[in-house]
Design an enzyme around this catalytic site. Structure first.
Site, mmCIF file in Angstrom:
data_model
loop_
_atom_site.group_PDB
_atom_site.id
_atom_site.type_symbol
_atom_site.label_atom_id
_atom_site.label_comp_id
_atom_site.label_asym_id
_atom_site.label_seq_id
_atom_site.Cartn_x
_atom_site.Cartn_y
_atom_site.Cartn_z
ATOM 1 N N GLN A 141 2.541 -1.008 5.455
ATOM 2 C CA GLN A 141 3.886 -1.451 5.022
ATOM 3 C C GLN A 141 4.859 -1.160 6.181
ATOM 4 O O GLN A 141 4.582 -0.145 6.701
ATOM 5 C CB GLN A 141 4.456 -0.736 3.843
ATOM 6 C CG GLN A 141 5.717 -1.215 3.375
ATOM 7 C CD GLN A 141 5.898 -2.710 2.954
ATOM 8 O OE1 GLN A 141 5.002 -3.122 2.343
ATOM 9 N NE2 GLN A 141 7.307 -3.189 3.105
ATOM 10 N N ASP B 71 -1.785 -9.472 6.492
ATOM 11 C CA ASP B 71 -0.404 -9.858 7.156
ATOM 12 C C ASP B 71 -0.560 -10.722 8.347
ATOM 13 O O ASP B 71 0.576 -11.303 8.727
ATOM 14 C CB ASP B 71 0.091 -8.537 7.529
ATOM 15 C CG ASP B 71 1.167 -8.005 6.666
ATOM 16 O OD1 ASP B 71 1.845 -8.686 5.751
ATOM 17 O OD2 ASP B 71 1.358 -6.574 6.614
ATOM 18 N N LYS C 232 3.833 -5.171 -5.169
ATOM 19 C CA LYS C 232 2.466 -5.825 -4.614
ATOM 20 C C LYS C 232 1.446 -5.209 -5.590
ATOM 21 O O LYS C 232 0.592 -5.744 -5.921
ATOM 22 C CB LYS C 232 2.203 -5.050 -3.267
ATOM 23 C CG LYS C 232 2.921 -6.033 -1.967
ATOM 24 C CD LYS C 232 2.968 -5.269 -0.905
ATOM 25 C CE LYS C 232 3.954 -5.927 0.101
ATOM 26 N NZ LYS C 232 4.342 -5.166 1.482
HETATM 27 N N1 GUN Z 1 7.987 -5.041 5.466
HETATM 28 C C1 GUN Z 1 8.671 -6.098 5.200
HETATM 29 N N2 GUN Z 1 8.043 -7.262 4.840
HETATM 30 C C2 GUN Z 1 6.754 -6.981 5.365
HETATM 31 C C3 GUN Z 1 5.611 -7.710 5.493
HETATM 32 O O1 GUN Z 1 5.597 -9.022 5.017
HETATM 33 N N3 GUN Z 1 4.395 -7.183 5.651
HETATM 34 C C4 GUN Z 1 4.558 -5.589 5.929
HETATM 35 N N4 GUN Z 1 3.291 -5.203 6.358
HETATM 36 N N5 GUN Z 1 5.490 -5.130 6.084
HETATM 37 C C5 GUN Z 1 6.670 -5.505 5.704
#
Ligand code: GUN
Length: 296
Positions: free
Chosen positions: A98, A121, A54
């Site tokens: 996350q 998200d 990311k």
């Molecule tokens: N963990 C795995 N996929 C995601 C996601 O799309 N967003 C977040 N915040 N955590 C994750």
């Protein structure tokens, strides 16, 4: 029939290019730089890989990337205090915590402490409600990526029968809302669905988001249907670790009209949509026009 393979890797590169071009214009015309803050609590190896990717892709798109790595025993109060600071920071337009969080932290409480306008998200309860009522919201990245691929492949998906297998808050439920928003007839199926095979065979669009390796065989797919495989499962095959989806790829590709592969299908679209959401959040915060084609 042999299915058309929907190339998510190429599509994601295109989306990232569109985001980068828009970000460059924001900088030239308004002196603005969208910023994304990612918060990682603990040392889950898979989460560390996601967070690194990311950060790299955010910077490549010309956006500011802020990484906050906290120890696994961080208190809820300390995490909430960090989120409050990010909510108040004018340089931060998107915040992502996350998941999964360590067990002593209440994920719902933490997610709902994020400013909904910065919730890239789309997990905040306000955004869930806005999406469910057809109002402008932040949309979860993976379902948004699936929708973009479906729109690109089909043009319009209005009137099609869509079956979403899986009812998670992160993928299944928002995916169903987005398909409904594009006027599909939507069924959400799950582990307790009676005669899941027959339900799947009715789908013009079949979205598999169950997290069970190769659970959907080819004879559950209607000839010519579009199969979107959200699963990313690590399995051992012939002594090697491999990534497989939630559908039996070879079996389904022999019947479907189009299919997303694993890897290289839905996966790369998730981070591309995170970048798109951060850009959208920045434009909304500043009252500027939203990027075209990058929102629901
Ligand atoms: N963990 C795995 N996929 C995601 C996601 O799309 N967003 C977040 N915040 N955590 C994750």
């Amino acid at each position: 029939m042999t299915a058309v393979v929907i190339d998510g890797k190429a599509f994601a590169a295109r989306v990232r290019g569109q985001v980068a071009a828009h970000v460059a214009r924001l900088r030239e015309e308004h002196g603005l730089q969208p910023g994304l803050a990612v918060v990682l609590v603990g040392e889950d190896p898979a989460s560390q890989v996601y967070v690194r990717n990311k950060g790299t892709q955010t910077a490549e798109a010309g956006m500011a990337s802020f990484e906050h790595r906290l120890p696994a025993d961080t208190s809820e109060a300390d995490l909430l205090a960090l989120i409050a600071r990010l909510n108040a920071s004018p340089a931060v337009h998107g915040i992502l915590v996350q998941l999964p969080l360590p067990k002593h932290l209440d994920s719902d409480l933490v997610i709902n402490s994020i400013d909904p306008a910065k919730d890239v998200d789309g997990f905040h309860i306000s955004n869930v409600g806005l999406l469910g009522t057809g109002q402008k919201s932040m949309v979860p990245c993976t379902p948004l990526g699936c929708l973009m691929m479906l729109r690109d492949h089909h043009g319009s998906i209005a009137g099609m029968n869509a079956v979403v297998v899986g009812r998670s808050n992160i993928v299944g439920k928002p995916m169903a809302q987005l398909l409904l928003g594009d006027s599909c007839t939507v069924t959400i199926a799950h582990s307790r669905t009676r005669d899941l095979a027959a339900v799947c065979r009715g789908a013009d669009i079949l979205v598999a988001a169950v997290g069970r390796p190769e659970m959907i065989p080819g004879d559950w797919v209607k000839p010519g249907a579009t199969v979107v495989d959200v699963g990313i499962n690590r399995v051992e095959r012939d002594g090697k670790m491999r990534l497989v989806g939630d559908v039996d790829y070879a079996g389904c590709a022999a019947v479907a009209g189009a299919i997303t592969p694993v890897p290289g299908g839905v996966g790369p679209m998730t981070i591309a949509c995170l970048l798109a959401n951060t850009l959208t959040a920045c434009c909304r915060a500043k009252g500027l026009p939203e990027p075209e084609g990058l929102t629901a």
